[in-house]
Design a protein around this motif. Structure first.
Motif, PDB file in Angstrom:
ATOM      1  N   MET A   1       0.841  -1.166   0.000  1.00 34.53           N
ATOM      2  CA  MET A   1       0.000   0.000   0.000  1.00 34.53           C
ATOM      3  C   MET A   1       0.889   1.233   0.000  1.00 34.53           C
ATOM      4  O   MET A   1       1.897   1.276   0.691  1.00 34.53           O
ATOM      5  CB  MET A   1      -0.909   0.015   1.227  1.00 34.53           C
ATOM      6  N   ASN A   2       0.474   2.238  -0.752  1.00 33.16           N
ATOM      7  CA  ASN A   2       1.154   3.525  -0.758  1.00 33.16           C
ATOM      8  C   ASN A   2       0.276   4.537  -0.042  1.00 33.16           C
ATOM      9  O   ASN A   2      -0.942   4.532  -0.190  1.00 33.16           O
ATOM     10  CB  ASN A   2       1.408   4.003  -2.186  1.00 33.16           C
ATOM     11  N   ILE A   3       0.930   5.407   0.721  1.00 35.97           N
ATOM     12  CA  ILE A   3       0.243   6.479   1.429  1.00 35.97           C
ATOM     13  C   ILE A   3       0.816   7.803   0.943  1.00 35.97           C
ATOM     14  O   ILE A   3       2.013   8.041   1.082  1.00 35.97           O
ATOM     15  CB  ILE A   3       0.434   6.370   2.951  1.00 35.97           C
ATOM     16  N   ASN A   4      -0.017   8.636   0.367  1.00 29.89           N
ATOM     17  CA  ASN A   4       0.388   9.967  -0.059  1.00 29.89           C
ATOM     18  C   ASN A   4      -0.411  10.965   0.752  1.00 29.89           C
ATOM     19  O   ASN A   4      -1.576  10.734   1.060  1.00 29.89           O
ATOM     20  CB  ASN A   4       0.129  10.170  -1.553  1.00 29.89           C
ATOM     21  N   PHE A   5       0.219  12.089   1.103  1.00 34.02           N
ATOM     22  CA  PHE A   5      -0.502  13.052   1.928  1.00 34.02           C
ATOM     23  C   PHE A   5      -0.061  14.477   1.655  1.00 34.02           C
ATOM     24  O   PHE A   5       1.036  14.716   1.142  1.00 34.02           O
ATOM     25  CB  PHE A   5      -0.323  12.726   3.408  1.00 34.02           C
ATOM     26  N   THR A   6      -0.941  15.390   1.993  1.00 33.68           N
ATOM     27  CA  THR A   6      -0.642  16.815   2.036  1.00 33.68           C
ATOM     28  C   THR A   6      -1.336  17.365   3.279  1.00 33.68           C
ATOM     29  O   THR A   6      -2.344  16.812   3.730  1.00 33.68           O
ATOM     30  CB  THR A   6      -1.163  17.571   0.798  1.00 33.68           C
ATOM     31  N   ALA A   7      -0.791  18.427   3.803  1.00 34.14           N
ATOM     32  CA  ALA A   7      -1.409  19.074   4.957  1.00 34.14           C
ATOM     33  C   ALA A   7      -1.587  20.551   4.629  1.00 34.14           C
ATOM     34  O   ALA A   7      -0.625  21.229   4.295  1.00 34.14           O
ATOM     35  CB  ALA A   7      -0.538  18.901   6.193  1.00 34.14           C
ATOM     36  N   ASN A   8      -2.838  21.011   4.675  1.00 30.08           N
ATOM     37  CA  ASN A   8      -3.153  22.399   4.372  1.00 30.08           C
ATOM     38  C   ASN A   8      -4.195  22.925   5.341  1.00 30.08           C
ATOM     39  O   ASN A   8      -5.249  22.312   5.509  1.00 30.08           O
ATOM     40  CB  ASN A   8      -3.720  22.543   2.944  1.00 30.08           C
TER      41      ASN A   8
END
Length: 96
Positions: A1-8
């Motif tokens: 599994m791949n986890i991609n994220f951004t925080a805004n």
């Protein structure tokens, strides 16, 4: 599994790709524990989540409790949605 994220602006956007099962659930649990600072909300994009096991359900339930309801799942595919419905998680989690 791949986890991609951004925080805004206090929102942690997480995109899951692959299978959330016994092998990968600890990875997501650890990731959410490190990234979520408790001040905002979490949006989990499940568009590319192809499978979820009971271990994955447990991680999502824990995240829901930790965020005090400030978590939602988006773009849930039909197969994963069936699991949420059969287990009653569709009534517990915020799914859009």
């Amino acid at each position: 599994m791949n986890i991609n994220f951004t925080a805004n602006n206090g929102i942690l956007n997480v995109a899951l790709d692959g299978r959330l099962d016994t092998t990968t659930a600890p990875e997501l649990e650890s990731f959410l524990g490190k990234q979520y600072d408790g001040t905002g909300s979490i949006v989990i994009d499940c568009e590319k989540l192809s499978y979820i096991s009971s271990a994955g359900l447990r991680v999502l339930l824990g995240a829901q409790k930790k965020t005090k309801g400030a978590m939602k799942l988006i773009n849930v595919c039909e197969l994963v949605m069936e699991v949420f419905e059969m287990t009653g998680f569709a009534d517990i989690l915020v799914i859009e």
